[in-house]
Design a protein around this motif. Structure first.
Motif, PDB file in Angstrom:
ATOM      1  N   GLU A   1      33.157  51.727  27.076  1.00 57.27           N
ATOM      2  CA  GLU A   1      32.810  50.318  27.235  1.00 57.27           C
ATOM      3  C   GLU A   1      31.767  49.882  26.213  1.00 57.27           C
ATOM      4  OE1 GLU A   1      30.224  48.213  30.571  1.00 57.27           O
ATOM      5  OE2 GLU A   1      32.227  48.748  31.310  1.00 57.27           O
ATOM      6  N   GLY A   2      32.015  48.745  25.574  1.00 55.85           N
ATOM      7  CA  GLY A   2      31.097  48.213  24.575  1.00 55.85           C
ATOM      8  C   GLY A   2      31.371  48.692  23.171  1.00 55.85           C
ATOM      9  N   GLY A   3      32.238  49.701  23.019  1.00 58.71           N
ATOM     10  CA  GLY A   3      32.571  50.199  21.694  1.00 58.71           C
ATOM     11  C   GLY A   3      33.832  49.564  21.153  1.00 58.71           C
ATOM     12  N   GLU A   4      34.258  50.007  19.989  1.00 58.89           N
ATOM     13  CA  GLU A   4      35.476  49.473  19.390  1.00 58.89           C
ATOM     14  C   GLU A   4      36.691  49.850  20.232  1.00 58.89           C
ATOM     15  OE1 GLU A   4      36.790  51.121  15.697  1.00 58.89           O
ATOM     16  OE2 GLU A   4      35.947  53.102  16.144  1.00 58.89           O
ATOM     17  N   VAL A   5      37.722  49.028  20.128  1.00 58.87           N
ATOM     18  CA  VAL A   5      38.986  49.288  20.811  1.00 58.87           C
ATOM     19  C   VAL A   5      40.027  49.605  19.741  1.00 58.87           C
ATOM     20  CG1 VAL A   5      40.767  48.358  22.311  1.00 58.87           C
ATOM     21  CG2 VAL A   5      38.379  47.730  22.685  1.00 58.87           C
ATOM     22  N   VAL A   6      40.651  50.778  19.859  1.00 62.74           N
ATOM     23  CA  VAL A   6      41.666  51.164  18.875  1.00 62.74           C
ATOM     24  C   VAL A   6      42.946  51.533  19.613  1.00 62.74           C
ATOM     25  CG1 VAL A   6      39.962  51.967  17.207  1.00 62.74           C
ATOM     26  CG2 VAL A   6      40.925  53.587  18.840  1.00 62.74           C
ATOM     27  N   LYS A   7      44.075  51.250  18.984  1.00 65.15           N
ATOM     28  CA  LYS A   7      45.366  51.611  19.544  1.00 65.15           C
ATOM     29  C   LYS A   7      45.986  52.680  18.661  1.00 65.15           C
ATOM     30  CE  LYS A   7      49.553  49.459  21.441  1.00 65.15           C
ATOM     31  NZ  LYS A   7      50.258  48.161  21.640  1.00 65.15           N
ATOM     32  N   VAL A   8      46.458  53.762  19.291  1.00 60.65           N
ATOM     33  CA  VAL A   8      46.997  54.879  18.518  1.00 60.65           C
ATOM     34  C   VAL A   8      48.416  55.183  18.970  1.00 60.65           C
ATOM     35  CG1 VAL A   8      44.720  55.882  18.110  1.00 60.65           C
ATOM     36  CG2 VAL A   8      46.022  56.592  20.111  1.00 60.65           C
ATOM     37  N   ASN A   9      49.255  55.565  17.996  1.00 63.71           N
ATOM     38  CA  ASN A   9      50.638  55.932  18.315  1.00 63.71           C
ATOM     39  C   ASN A   9      51.066  57.207  17.607  1.00 63.71           C
ATOM     40  OD1 ASN A   9      50.999  55.070  15.696  1.00 63.71           O
ATOM     41  ND2 ASN A   9      52.100  53.193  16.246  1.00 63.71           N
ATOM     42  N   ASN A  10      50.098  57.969  17.094  1.00 68.30           N
ATOM     43  CA  ASN A  10      50.409  59.253  16.479  1.00 68.30           C
ATOM     44  C   ASN A  10      49.236  60.209  16.694  1.00 68.30           C
ATOM     45  OD1 ASN A  10      48.612  59.276  13.873  1.00 68.30           O
ATOM     46  ND2 ASN A  10      49.586  57.234  13.907  1.00 68.30           N
ATOM     47  N   VAL A  11      49.525  61.495  16.596  1.00 68.49           N
ATOM     48  CA  VAL A  11      48.532  62.521  16.928  1.00 68.49           C
ATOM     49  C   VAL A  11      47.341  62.486  15.977  1.00 68.49           C
ATOM     50  CG1 VAL A  11      48.135  65.001  17.123  1.00 68.49           C
ATOM     51  CG2 VAL A  11      50.241  64.008  18.018  1.00 68.49           C
ATOM     52  N   LYS A  12      47.580  62.228  14.703  1.00 64.66           N
ATOM     53  CA  LYS A  12      46.486  62.206  13.730  1.00 64.66           C
ATOM     54  C   LYS A  12      45.453  61.148  14.084  1.00 64.66           C
ATOM     55  CE  LYS A  12      45.465  61.556   8.822  1.00 64.66           C
ATOM     56  NZ  LYS A  12      46.037  61.277   7.468  1.00 64.66           N
ATOM     57  N   ASP A  13      45.885  59.933  14.341  1.00 64.65           N
ATOM     58  CA  ASP A  13      44.957  58.859  14.676  1.00 64.65           C
ATOM     59  C   ASP A  13      44.294  59.097  16.036  1.00 64.65           C
ATOM     60  OD1 ASP A  13      45.599  57.619  12.311  1.00 64.65           O
ATOM     61  OD2 ASP A  13      46.960  56.159  13.215  1.00 64.65           O
ATOM     62  N   LEU A  14      45.061  59.635  16.978  1.00 63.79           N
ATOM     63  CA  LEU A  14      44.504  59.949  18.289  1.00 63.79           C
ATOM     64  C   LEU A  14      43.387  60.972  18.180  1.00 63.79           C
ATOM     65  CD1 LEU A  14      44.541  59.974  21.404  1.00 63.79           C
ATOM     66  CD2 LEU A  14      46.408  61.643  21.263  1.00 63.79           C
ATOM     67  N   THR A  15      43.614  62.046  17.449  1.00 65.09           N
ATOM     68  CA  THR A  15      42.609  63.099  17.293  1.00 65.09           C
ATOM     69  C   THR A  15      41.336  62.565  16.646  1.00 65.09           C
ATOM     70  OG1 THR A  15      44.359  64.758  17.111  1.00 65.09           O
ATOM     71  CG2 THR A  15      42.171  65.377  16.331  1.00 65.09           C
ATOM     72  N   ALA A  16      41.501  61.724  15.648  1.00 66.57           N
ATOM     73  CA  ALA A  16      40.336  61.143  14.975  1.00 66.57           C
ATOM     74  C   ALA A  16      39.543  60.238  15.909  1.00 66.57           C
ATOM     75  CB  ALA A  16      40.780  60.368  13.738  1.00 66.57           C
ATOM     76  N   ALA A  17      40.242  59.497  16.761  1.00 64.61           N
ATOM     77  CA  ALA A  17      39.576  58.524  17.628  1.00 64.61           C
ATOM     78  C   ALA A  17      38.780  59.174  18.753  1.00 64.61           C
ATOM     79  CB  ALA A  17      40.612  57.568  18.218  1.00 64.61           C
ATOM     80  N   ILE A  18      39.186  60.349  19.196  1.00 64.83           N
ATOM     81  CA  ILE A  18      38.535  60.967  20.363  1.00 64.83           C
ATOM     82  C   ILE A  18      37.474  61.992  19.994  1.00 64.83           C
ATOM     83  CG2 ILE A  18      40.612  60.659  21.752  1.00 64.83           C
ATOM     84  CD1 ILE A  18      41.169  63.640  21.427  1.00 64.83           C
ATOM     85  N   SER A  19      37.342  62.338  18.718  1.00 63.95           N
ATOM     86  CA  SER A  19      36.602  63.547  18.361  1.00 63.95           C
ATOM     87  C   SER A  19      35.086  63.397  18.292  1.00 63.95           C
ATOM     88  CB  SER A  19      37.109  64.092  17.026  1.00 63.95           C
ATOM     89  OG  SER A  19      36.924  63.135  16.005  1.00 63.95           O
ATOM     90  N   ASP A  20      34.561  62.170  18.116  1.00 68.51           N
ATOM     91  CA  ASP A  20      33.114  62.011  18.010  1.00 68.51           C
ATOM     92  C   ASP A  20      32.532  61.554  19.340  1.00 68.51           C
ATOM     93  OD1 ASP A  20      33.665  59.270  18.225  1.00 68.51           O
ATOM     94  OD2 ASP A  20      33.632  58.973  16.063  1.00 68.51           O
TER      95      ASP A  20
END
Length: 222
Positions: A44-63
């Motif tokens: 909540e309060g952070g950026e909102v991103v939509k992912v449809n592939n593993v590469k983008d998903l992994t990058a979005a969750i890792s930090d």
């Protein structure tokens, strides 16, 4: 994580399915909300991103930066997803799923997982929560099959190693041998002591062939 003792909470609800949840924070009850660390808010309060592939998903969750990740589509994973702190992982479109491998929530805090299907995870849990705090698992579906015997798959949702302040709500667990474990070893008694504040609320179990006694709870609300 192969284990011996698994928890089956024998509660059944008559609804044919669990509806997608739109994320109203007022729906969070139990230890995920009422705890000394603060309400579980995820990204909540952070950026909102939509992912449809593993590469983008992994990058979005890792930090550990606050972020809401909208998961679109079915993902056939070849390795486990590892979430950072301050994340909301939300399925969209009614078809979001993770297959073959699952999700690890380890040594982090403030995580929400909602509206996902976690299916046929071989050799590990669907979701493992380990040494983590303030986690809300809400409106997800967990499934595999009973054809392969009790040791082919591991748990659907396991909460271990001093994890704390967790709410598990409105999930559908079905067609599996080992459903949900809280605490996994008497040898970790000193580590686990005074932890495992877990609330299970309005979940549904069907066709569960679990074996063994319940796990070692700290404080369990059902």
């Amino acid at each position: 994580m192969k284990r011996v003792s698994y928890l089956l909470l024998s509660l059944a609800y008559s609804a044919a399915c669990l509806p997608c949840h739109q994320g109203d924070p007022s729906d969070l009850i139990g230890y995920g909300n009422d705890n000394p660390l603060g309400t579980t808010t995820g990204g909540e309060g952070g950026e909102v991103v939509k992912v449809n592939n593993v590469k983008d998903l992994t990058a979005a969750i890792s930090d550990n930066v606050p972020r809401v990740i909208l998961v679109d589509g079915s993902f056939n994973l070849t390795s486990r997803l590892k979430l950072g702190s301050n994340k909301s992982l939300i399925g969209v479109g009614g078809t979001a799923s993770f297959n073959n491998s699952g999700i690890t929530i380890a040594s982090v805090s403030n995580v929400i997982i909602r509206n996902l299907k976690v299916n046929f995870v071989y050799g590990n849990d669907g979701i493992t929560i380990q040494n983590s705090t303030r986690v809300w698992i809400d409106h997800n579906e967990f499934a595999s099959d009973l054809d392969h015997g009790p040791d082919h798959y591991d748990g659907q949702l396991d909460i271990v190693r001093a994890s704390d302040w967790i709410t598990v709500s409105w999930n559908y667990f079905h067609d599996h041998w080992k459903s949900s474990l809280v605490g996994n070893s008497d040898s970790l008694r000193s580590v686990d002591k005074d932890h495992f504040h877990v609330t299970y609320h309005h979940n549904r179990w069907e066709n569960i062939g679990t074996r063994g006694p319940a796990g070692r709870f700290g404080h369990l609300h059902v």
